[in-house]
Design a protein around this motif. Structure first.
Motif, PDB file in Angstrom:
ATOM      1  N   VAL A  69       0.519  -5.299   6.039  1.00 43.96           N
ATOM      2  CA  VAL A  69       0.516  -4.287   4.984  1.00 43.96           C
ATOM      3  C   VAL A  69       1.925  -3.718   4.864  1.00 43.96           C
ATOM      4  O   VAL A  69       2.461  -3.150   5.819  1.00 43.96           O
ATOM      5  CB  VAL A  69      -0.487  -3.162   5.288  1.00 43.96           C
ATOM      6  CG1 VAL A  69      -0.430  -2.097   4.195  1.00 43.96           C
ATOM      7  CG2 VAL A  69      -1.898  -3.726   5.401  1.00 43.96           C
TER       8      VAL A  69
ATOM      9  N   SER B 216     -11.192  -0.653  -1.565  1.00 41.97           N
ATOM     10  CA  SER B 216     -10.164   0.127  -0.879  1.00 41.97           C
ATOM     11  C   SER B 216     -10.799   0.990   0.212  1.00 41.97           C
ATOM     12  O   SER B 216     -11.809   1.655  -0.018  1.00 41.97           O
ATOM     13  CB  SER B 216      -9.430   1.017  -1.881  1.00 41.97           C
ATOM     14  OG  SER B 216      -8.448   1.796  -1.227  1.00 41.97           O
TER      15      SER B 216
ATOM     16  N   SER C 151      -4.280   3.748   2.492  1.00 41.35           N
ATOM     17  CA  SER C 151      -5.480   2.926   2.352  1.00 41.35           C
ATOM     18  C   SER C 151      -5.116   1.456   2.503  1.00 41.35           C
ATOM     19  O   SER C 151      -3.947   1.074   2.405  1.00 41.35           O
ATOM     20  CB  SER C 151      -6.142   3.162   0.987  1.00 41.35           C
ATOM     21  OG  SER C 151      -5.274   2.758  -0.058  1.00 41.35           O
ATOM     22  N   VAL C 152      -6.153   0.646   2.738  1.00 44.89           N
ATOM     23  CA  VAL C 152      -6.000  -0.805   2.846  1.00 44.89           C
ATOM     24  C   VAL C 152      -7.079  -1.451   1.984  1.00 44.89           C
ATOM     25  O   VAL C 152      -8.221  -0.972   1.945  1.00 44.89           O
ATOM     26  CB  VAL C 152      -6.127  -1.270   4.314  1.00 44.89           C
ATOM     27  CG1 VAL C 152      -6.272  -2.782   4.397  1.00 44.89           C
ATOM     28  CG2 VAL C 152      -4.914  -0.816   5.117  1.00 44.89           C
TER      29      VAL C 152
ATOM     30  N   SER D  85       0.842  -1.189   0.000  1.00 44.54           N
ATOM     31  CA  SER D  85       0.000   0.000   0.000  1.00 44.54           C
ATOM     32  C   SER D  85       0.878   1.239   0.000  1.00 44.54           C
ATOM     33  O   SER D  85       2.038   1.194   0.421  1.00 44.54           O
ATOM     34  CB  SER D  85      -0.905  -0.008   1.244  1.00 44.54           C
ATOM     35  OG  SER D  85      -1.530   1.243   1.442  1.00 44.54           O
TER      36      SER D  85
END
Length: 383
Positions: free
Chosen positions: A99, A67, A28-29, A24
């Motif tokens: 992440v 997202s 955001s994830v 990322s």
């Protein structure tokens, strides 16, 4: 106040959140799969249980890759926890993933194919970083790729990967390229038709249920078909109205039973061609559990806002505890677990987020990898 668990009736069959290891930009994830059965709130938390995102959802939401913007950007590689909380405070689903920051340049192409089920053909692969390849079946079980590694700069136009666990039925497989010691940098899904495997594939695994439903791990059918569930006596107990169109493929499908199972037993699930005979059948043991006599006594109390006191707790199964404030936000219980048979009294639970004002607080005990088995709400006066 006190509350006694009434079994796993509170478990939300069908609610799902899938969060994969990923890269990322930090702001955001990506959520891979999200399904709700009831009105819910999705929380993204750091490994220190700081809330990165909060998303309120209505009932029956179904989303693929989506997202989610974060309240604050990540500045380093981080383990993220996703919790899907049904209102007014039931944990419906959860997942954890790593992440990583930055981008990797990679390409992975796998086309639909047919064969014996022992191999998968990769059409194209390119990676600018050291990476490893893994193959997963439709239920998410790793079936191939162990030891298939590539150095940065690799470019391949054709590659055959043997499967350590050959497929016994036609299904979609997921092929993922992982950065060495990191998350996925490329992935794709392709359908593998297994020659001479028949017109349908059905997987039902041994499971624990409250007796009102069973879970089908994977199903694919080449023809219009119907599903029926039989108990150990051969009586039809479920599946009425559960039909599939030709080409349908489903995973983790919960099937409600018309007649609840009252005891642990072998259950047979059979897929019939519409207006025809059986085309696939599976038998699995379903352990019927009502969660036992789990209970929590949680009385009205005064606190400085950093802890709450559990007067008594009993659990017949391995379980975890979560504390929710009046807004249904998880504020405590991280790492508070109990073994089957535990009975505790006067247990103090530290809160991850302090209470700032007097309010009703809910304490819920969840069976490990399952639903709630006991819950209690009390007024906590903050002084």
């Amino acid at each position: 106040m006190s509350a006694h668990g009434g079994g796993k009736d509170g478990q939300s069959h069908g609610a799902t959140v899938q969060l994969d290891d990923q890269r990322s930009s930090g702001g955001s994830v990506m959520i891979e799969t999200l399904r709700t059965k009831k009105a819910s709130t999705l929380y993204l938390l750091t490994d220190e249980f700081d809330v990165l995102a909060e998303w309120k959802l209505s009932a029956n939401v179904r989303r693929g890759s989506h997202s989610i913007e974060l309240r604050r950007s990540l500045t380093a590689r981080q383990e993220i926890t996703a919790l899907l909380i049904e209102r007014p405070g039931t944990l419906a689903a959860g997942d954890v993933a790593t992440v990583s920051l930055g981008d990797a340049d990679s390409t992975l192409t796998v086309r639909d194919q047919s064969g014996t089920g022992a191999l998968v053909d990769i059409s194209q692969l390119r990676t600018d970083v050291d990476a490893s390849l893994f193959v997963f079946d439709a239920t998410g079980r790793q079936i191939g790729g162990s030891g298939v590694r590539f150095v940065g700069g690799t470019e391949i136009d054709s590659l055959t990967v043997p499967l350590e666990s050959p497929l016994e039925g036609s299904q979609s497989v997921r092929v993922v390229l992982y950065e060495s010691n990191g998350g996925p940098i490329a992935e794709t899904t392709a359908f593998l038709r297994v020659e001479d495997a028949g017109p349908a594939t059905l997987t039902v695994e041994e499971q624990t249920s409250d007796g009102s439903s069973i879970d089908v791990s994977h199903l694919w059918t080449a023809v219009d078909s119907s599903l029926f569930v039989f108990d150990e006596s051969g009586d039809v107990v479920g599946g009425s109205g559960v039909t599939f169109d030709a080409g349908d493929e489903v995973t983790d499908r919960s099937v409600d039973l018309d007649e609840s199972l009252e005891s642990t037993q072998e259950v047979t699930v059979t897929l019939y061609e519409s207006n025809g005979g059986p085309i696939a059948t599976e038998t699995a043991t379903v352990e019927v559990s009502d969660g036992g006599s789990a209970s929590i006594t949680f009385d009205d109390q005064t606190s400085d806002g950093t802890t709450v006191e559990i007067a008594s707790l009993r659990t017949p199964v391995d379980s975890s505890l979560f504390v929710f404030d009046e807004a249904d936000t998880v504020i405590g219980g991280s790492g508070v677990t109990f073994d089957a048979g535990d009975e505790v009294t006067d247990r103090s639970v530290d809160l991850d987020e302090s209470l700032d004002s007097t309010q009703d607080v809910t304490v819920t005990l969840y069976e490990s990898n399952g639903g709630p088995i006991a819950e209690a709400t009390a007024s906590v006066t903050v002084e």
